[in-house]
Design an enzyme around this catalytic site. Structure first.
Site, PDB file in Angstrom:
ATOM      1  N   ASP A  27      33.569 -23.194 -35.582  1.00 37.07           N
ATOM      2  CA  ASP A  27      33.028 -21.865 -35.304  1.00 37.07           C
ATOM      3  C   ASP A  27      34.200 -20.958 -34.943  1.00 37.07           C
ATOM      4  O   ASP A  27      34.668 -20.969 -33.804  1.00 37.07           O
ATOM      5  CB  ASP A  27      32.017 -21.960 -34.157  1.00 37.07           C
ATOM      6  CG  ASP A  27      31.469 -20.615 -33.717  1.00 37.07           C
ATOM      7  OD1 ASP A  27      31.656 -19.628 -34.434  1.00 37.07           O
ATOM      8  OD2 ASP A  27      30.853 -20.567 -32.627  1.00 37.07           O
ATOM      9  N   GLU A  67      34.816 -11.642 -32.402  1.00 33.98           N
ATOM     10  CA  GLU A  67      33.368 -11.851 -32.478  1.00 33.98           C
ATOM     11  C   GLU A  67      32.831 -12.554 -31.242  1.00 33.98           C
ATOM     12  O   GLU A  67      31.728 -12.245 -30.769  1.00 33.98           O
ATOM     13  CB  GLU A  67      33.025 -12.671 -33.736  1.00 33.98           C
ATOM     14  CG  GLU A  67      31.531 -12.743 -34.049  1.00 33.98           C
ATOM     15  CD  GLU A  67      30.828 -13.944 -33.423  1.00 33.98           C
ATOM     16  OE1 GLU A  67      29.587 -14.030 -33.568  1.00 33.98           O
ATOM     17  OE2 GLU A  67      31.496 -14.786 -32.786  1.00 33.98           O
ATOM     18  N   GLU A  68      33.587 -13.493 -30.721  1.00 32.22           N
ATOM     19  CA  GLU A  68      33.103 -14.285 -29.599  1.00 32.22           C
ATOM     20  C   GLU A  68      33.020 -13.498 -28.301  1.00 32.22           C
ATOM     21  O   GLU A  68      32.382 -13.944 -27.340  1.00 32.22           O
ATOM     22  CB  GLU A  68      34.001 -15.510 -29.387  1.00 32.22           C
ATOM     23  CG  GLU A  68      34.025 -16.502 -30.538  1.00 32.22           C
ATOM     24  CD  GLU A  68      32.726 -17.289 -30.686  1.00 32.22           C
ATOM     25  OE1 GLU A  68      31.809 -17.057 -29.871  1.00 32.22           O
ATOM     26  OE2 GLU A  68      32.648 -18.118 -31.606  1.00 32.22           O
ATOM     27  N   HIS A  96      34.517 -14.445 -38.879  1.00 31.89           N
ATOM     28  CA  HIS A  96      35.460 -14.202 -37.771  1.00 31.89           C
ATOM     29  C   HIS A  96      36.433 -15.368 -37.601  1.00 31.89           C
ATOM     30  O   HIS A  96      36.074 -16.533 -37.788  1.00 31.89           O
ATOM     31  CB  HIS A  96      34.719 -13.885 -36.473  1.00 31.89           C
ATOM     32  CG  HIS A  96      33.983 -15.011 -35.832  1.00 31.89           C
ATOM     33  ND1 HIS A  96      34.579 -15.871 -34.925  1.00 31.89           N
ATOM     34  CD2 HIS A  96      32.688 -15.421 -35.922  1.00 31.89           C
ATOM     35  CE1 HIS A  96      33.701 -16.745 -34.493  1.00 31.89           C
ATOM     36  NE2 HIS A  96      32.534 -16.511 -35.081  1.00 31.89           N
ATOM     37  N   HIS A 137      30.403 -24.925 -29.818  1.00 34.90           N
ATOM     38  CA  HIS A 137      31.145 -24.475 -28.639  1.00 34.90           C
ATOM     39  C   HIS A 137      31.626 -25.637 -27.783  1.00 34.90           C
ATOM     40  O   HIS A 137      31.768 -25.521 -26.568  1.00 34.90           O
ATOM     41  CB  HIS A 137      30.326 -23.478 -27.812  1.00 34.90           C
ATOM     42  CG  HIS A 137      30.339 -22.103 -28.406  1.00 34.90           C
ATOM     43  ND1 HIS A 137      30.098 -20.973 -27.658  1.00 34.90           N
ATOM     44  CD2 HIS A 137      30.571 -21.665 -29.669  1.00 34.90           C
ATOM     45  CE1 HIS A 137      30.174 -19.902 -28.437  1.00 34.90           C
ATOM     46  NE2 HIS A 137      30.459 -20.313 -29.672  1.00 34.90           N
ATOM     47  N   ASP A 172      28.898 -17.379 -40.988  1.00 35.72           N
ATOM     48  CA  ASP A 172      29.160 -17.942 -39.666  1.00 35.72           C
ATOM     49  C   ASP A 172      28.619 -19.369 -39.655  1.00 35.72           C
ATOM     50  O   ASP A 172      28.301 -19.926 -40.705  1.00 35.72           O
ATOM     51  CB  ASP A 172      28.519 -17.076 -38.580  1.00 35.72           C
ATOM     52  CG  ASP A 172      29.296 -17.099 -37.266  1.00 35.72           C
ATOM     53  OD1 ASP A 172      29.662 -18.197 -36.807  1.00 35.72           O
ATOM     54  OD2 ASP A 172      29.537 -16.024 -36.696  1.00 35.72           O
TER      55      ASP A 172
END
Length: 350
Positions: A170, A202-203, A63, A312, A225
């Site tokens: 990410d 995706e998130e 993603h 994140h 990922d």
């Protein structure tokens, strides 16, 4: 050799979940000399296709969207109130510089919080505000409107031992790996149908993975990922496992992972001296794989992950060596896949 400069360009290009189009345009331009065709859809996916006439279709999915914030309202003093887009770790954003993405360009700001909440360990995104320097609501509204996206104002830096830190590793790393694996497999002469999807959403919704799998109808899929590295203090290795940045790609074991695909990846890793690490994923993986596996009567799936620290946050840390090894592993897999591959666990019994 993988193209580090394009990876760095990907990291520098903001792509919050729901606003991935500019980055996807760069993927198209980059991949155009290397593919037979592209597939796309209204949701924003870009799928780079090699050998489209092959009946065996391998979907590679990584993603391109990233976490961020979204403006909900503008206060009378000109501050921006925000909500989460995909799960930022709120305390890590206090005092961080951010970019507000507007139709007329980038507006810069700083994340603040009411002083009485500074010691609250349970801060939520809607406790935050963004200071763009405006003094009134009217002034701020000249530049920003509700619905504008924000991302951390960080790009990348090269660190020691072939590591990098940056915003949105990410999952820029995964998206980069799936397109570079196609380029590498083409160099090696693969004949299998390869569909490298840089997926959106995706998130937040997994919408890109759902539509990519429905569109391609693949024989099998490999999702790429990131995962949690546990090679630093108090990193909960008991929950995740012993996973090191620079220790090689990570294979997941779990209920939606096909053991024959993992076995093939392990054999190739052994053959080409690629170190592997492992993580437990007994249920959902928290990746595009969750959506892809449930399409088309159950798509056989493997998950290859790159370890990163501080996931994140505005500055995640990963290893370029891990990225390069994952590209080679997947490219070699694309050479191994046979047309008419039988992945039934009962093929010798029924």
């Amino acid at each position: 050799m993988m193209n580090r400069e394009f990876l760095y360009e990907m990291i520098q290009t903001p792509s919050p979940s729901g606003a991935e189009y500019e980055l996807q345009k760069k993927v198209i331009r980059y991949m155009k000399p290397h593919v037979d065709t592209f597939l796309s859809d209204a949701t924003g996916n870009v799928i780079s296709v090699l050998n489209p006439s092959s009946p065996c279709k391998v979907l590679l999915a990584g993603h391109v969207d990233e976490i961020g914030l979204m403006v909900t309202k503008i206060t009378e003093s000109g501050k921006l109130r925000v909500v989460n887009v995909g799960g930022i770790r709120v305390p890590l954003y206090l005092g961080q510089k951010v970019r507000v993405l507007t139709e007329s360009g980038v507006v810069h700001g700083v994340v603040g919080v009411t002083p009485s909440l500074l010691d609250d360990r349970y801060l939520q995104a809607d406790d935050l505000f963004v200071d763009i320097g405006a003094t009134t609501k009217e002034e701020a509204c000249q530049f920003v409107k509700p619905g504008s996206y924000l991302v951390a104002d960080t790009d990348y830096r090269e660190l020691l031992n072939d590591c990098i830190c940056g915003r949105a590793l990410d999952n820029r790393l995964g998206a980069f790996i799936v397109i570079e694996a196609l380029r590498r497999a083409k160099e090696l002469g693969t004949t299998v149908g390869t569909y490298s999807a840089t997926t959106v959403g995706e998130e937040t919704t997994l919408r890109g993975a759902i539509w990519a799998a429905k569109h391609v109808k693949p024989t099998l899929a490999i999702v790429v990922d990131v995962t949690y590295a546990t090679d630093y203090e108090d990193a909960f290795s008991e929950e995740v496992g012993d996973i090191r940045v620079g220790g090689g790609p990570v294979l997941a074991n779990g209920s939606i992972i096909h053991p024959l695909l993992n076995k093939t990846l392990e054999q190739l890793a052994d053959q080409w001296s690629i170190p592997l690490q492992y993580e437990a994923a007994p249920g959902r993986t928290g990746t595009d794989g969750d959506a892809i596996h449930l399409r088309n009567d159950g798509i056989p799936l493997a998950l290859v992950s790159i370890p990163i620290r501080y996931m994140h946050s505005g500055s995640e840390v990963g290893s370029l060596k891990d990225v390069e090894l994952a590209i080679e592993l997947i490219a070699r897999f694309l050479l191994r896949v046979e047309e008419g591959l039988d992945l039934s666990p009962y093929k010798n019994l029924l």
